[in-house]
Enzyme design. Structure first.
Site, short mmCIF file in Angstrom:
data_model
loop_
_atom_site.label_atom_id
_atom_site.label_comp_id
_atom_site.label_asym_id
_atom_site.label_seq_id
_atom_site.Cartn_x
_atom_site.Cartn_y
_atom_site.Cartn_z
N HIS A 68 -11.77 -18.20 -1.29
CA HIS A 68 -10.94 -19.18 -0.49
C HIS A 68 -9.97 -18.53 0.34
O HIS A 68 -9.36 -17.64 -0.11
CB HIS A 68 -10.14 -19.89 -1.80
N GLU A 125 -15.21 -20.58 -2.75
CA GLU A 125 -13.86 -21.14 -3.00
C GLU A 125 -13.19 -20.80 -4.41
O GLU A 125 -12.05 -20.43 -4.28
CB GLU A 125 -13.93 -22.40 -2.61
N SER A 175 -6.71 -25.20 3.35
CA SER A 175 -6.41 -25.64 1.99
C SER A 175 -5.17 -26.53 2.04
O SER A 175 -5.58 -27.89 2.38
CB SER A 175 -5.75 -24.24 1.30
#
Length: 545
Positions: free
Chosen positions: A427, A333, A215
């Site tokens: 995610h 995600e 990320s």
């Protein structure tokens, strides 16, 4: 504050933190930075809270990090350092983390090493958290499992939020390079320099360093690949759920994005701070909270030096670090990041109309991939692909085009608690599998069952990642061969088990690459405006089809 005065001010604190007379019950390493005593845990040696730069506090707030001078005696390294100041976690967030302490004095790193390591590959992890939250000490990032695969593992802290990423005209005027912002990135570079200078003493090979992150950590990996100041500090890169977004320019409005210095000036006005001195006088935690409330969001700044240009432009020019890469994203995600979605349309007809208005000649291709008869799923997939899927494939395509080993993956794994919560492949869901920490996830994380299947997937992923850090080829004994992306668009599909496949989401990359290319040519941002909120797509430009 000059470097000499910073050193003098820190002297007493440094001496107070070091003692030459510690109990002889932990491993001692004599590194160029100074001697440290860590903790032995079975076949590993662990060293926590090692400072790699002087504390950026007081007048040193918003200045480039200054290397920590060698300390006298033997420094205890048994406890993690404080996390960098950040807002509290949102109640109930699956990403909520408990930090024992927060401080501006937070520039520390941690090392896990095999007890008998010598010339071992080094795996340097950069945590995620939107450049706003996180810490290298989070239990999910424990480096023990990867270290037991023969790696020396390093995790780090770096300045976050307004304390790490504020640009401002006064700060640029102070700087010998006439730039500001990017302090968190400069921290990461300083930590990598520390690794280069010291990691051999811990059994690592400074010529075989892999920088990895997820990320915002993966965004940081791309920043490091793009920054000339990081060149030569790492030999490989891993980018998990990276996003190659439009980056603010330091001084100019470009792609419809406010200049970073202007955003900093506007923040100072909103907080009633007439100058940088007033901002430096504010308590760090109070400033962080006030900046967040005022809408400040941290990003890097294109300043011509630390970040010479837009990431997408630098990768197009081949100006990024020439290193092998492993990159990928997760199927779900956006299921845990629904705040990234635009407001839902009234119905399927409104969805289709908005797409046709926004994407013009590309609307048929968009609707074929993200149809109106499943609006919620289409919106989830479109935002996922435009941010994370396009970025992952672009990274491996760019490095592969330079003849470098490049490997692509899709994490598409579900388990009962995650699937029941609508979070299949969410995610960051791959992190505990990579680190072998499926029993050490955050408190609100969907609990991973302690089953043979989950342990086997974790073993396979950790083996692949460790092998890539070791040799640049992610291979795992007893698992499918992971072919380079250049071989027919090969990728590894992590579902219930690893599966070697080709042609990830056929047509996805080409569609979003065409959209981004047209927007770049017309000076329009290419992110945060996906799907039904897309502005009318400009006509095709040269080289965009």
């Amino acid at each position: 504050m000059t470097i000499l005065s910073r050193l003098a001010a820190f002297g007493a604190m440094l001496l107070g933190a070091v003692t030459p007379a510690l109990a002889a019950d932990g491993p001692v390493v004599h590194a160029p930075a100074g001697a440290v005593r860590g903790v032995a845990t079975g076949d590993l040696h662990v060293f926590r809270g090692l400072p790699y730069a002087l504390p950026p506090v007081g007048p040193a707030r918003w200045t480039a990090p200054v290397a920590m001078p060698p300390w006298p005696g033997v420094r205890p390294a048994t406890r993690f350092g404080a996390a960098c100041i950040q807002p509290p976690s949102r109640p109930g967030s699956i990403y909520a983390a408990d930090h024992a302490a927060l401080s501006e004095d937070c520039l520390t790193l941690n090392v896990w090493a095999p007890a008998a390591a010598g010339g071992a590959p080094v795996f340097v992890w950069i945590h995620g958290g939107s450049l706003t939250t996180g810490s290298g000490a989070e239990p999910m990032y424990d480096g023990a499992a990867l270290a037991r695969r023969g790696l020396v593992v390093v995790t780090m802290n770096y300045r976050l939020g307004v304390l790490g990423w504020l640009a401002h005209p006064e700060l640029s005027a102070e700087s010998p390079d006439a730039v500001s912002g990017n302090y968190g990135l400069l921290d990461q570079i300083a930590a990598l320099r520390w690794v280069k200078d010291n990691i051999a003493a811990f059994g690592g090979d400074p010529a075989n360093v892999t920088v990895a992150g997820e990320s915002a950590g993966a965004l940081s990996v791309m920043y490091l690949m793009a920054s000339p100041r990081a060149r030569g500090l790492f030999a490989k890169a891993i980018a998990q759920s990276a996003y190659m977004i439009t980056t603010p320019d330091l001084k100019r409005r470009r792609f419809g994005v406010e200049p970073a210095e202007a955003a900093g000036s506007r923040l100072g006005t909103a907080l009633g701070a007439g100058d940088i001195a007033a901002l430096r006088a504010m308590d760090g935690a109070a400033l962080t909270a006030a900046a967040q409330k005022a809408g400040f969001f941290p990003f890097g700044a294109v300043d011509g030096q630390v970040l010479p240009d837009q990431l997408v432009t630098l990768f197009d020019k081949g100006a990024q670090a020439p290193v092998p890469i492993l990159a990928g994203f997760n199927s779900g995600e956006i299921r845990s990041l629904r705040f990234l979605l635009p407001p839902a349309p009234a119905d399927a007809a409104a969805y289709e109309a908005a797409i046709r208005a926004g994407y013009g000649a590309l609307a048929p291709a968009f609707l074929a991939r993200y149809p109106a008869d499943a609006v919620d799923e289409s919106m989830l997939a479109a935002v996922r692909d435009a941010m994370y899927g396009w970025t992952a494939e672009r990274l491996v395509a760019a490095q592969g085009a330079r003849g470098l080993p490049s490997f692509l993956y899709l994490f598409d794994h579900g388990y009962p608690a995650a699937d029941a919560a609508g979070l299949h492949g969410f995610h960051a869901g791959e992190l505990p599998y990579v680190f072998g920490t499926i029993a050490d996830t955050p408190r609100y994380w969907p609990p991973i069952p302690d089953s043979a299947g989950e342990r086997a997937l974790s073993t396979a992923m950790a083996d692949y990642w460790a092998a890539f850090a070791r040799t640049g080829a992610p291979q795992a004994t007893g698992q499918p061969a992971w072919q380079p992306y250049a071989r027919d668009g090969a990728y590894m599909h992590f579902a219930d088990v690893p599966r070697a496949e080709t042609g990830l989401l056929s047509g996805m990359f080409a569609l979003h690459e065409a959209v981004v290319c047209r927007r770049r040519a017309a000076d329009i941002a290419w992110n945060w405006n996906i799907g039904i909120v897309a502005p009318p797509l400009p006509p095709a430009a040269a080289g965009c089809e």
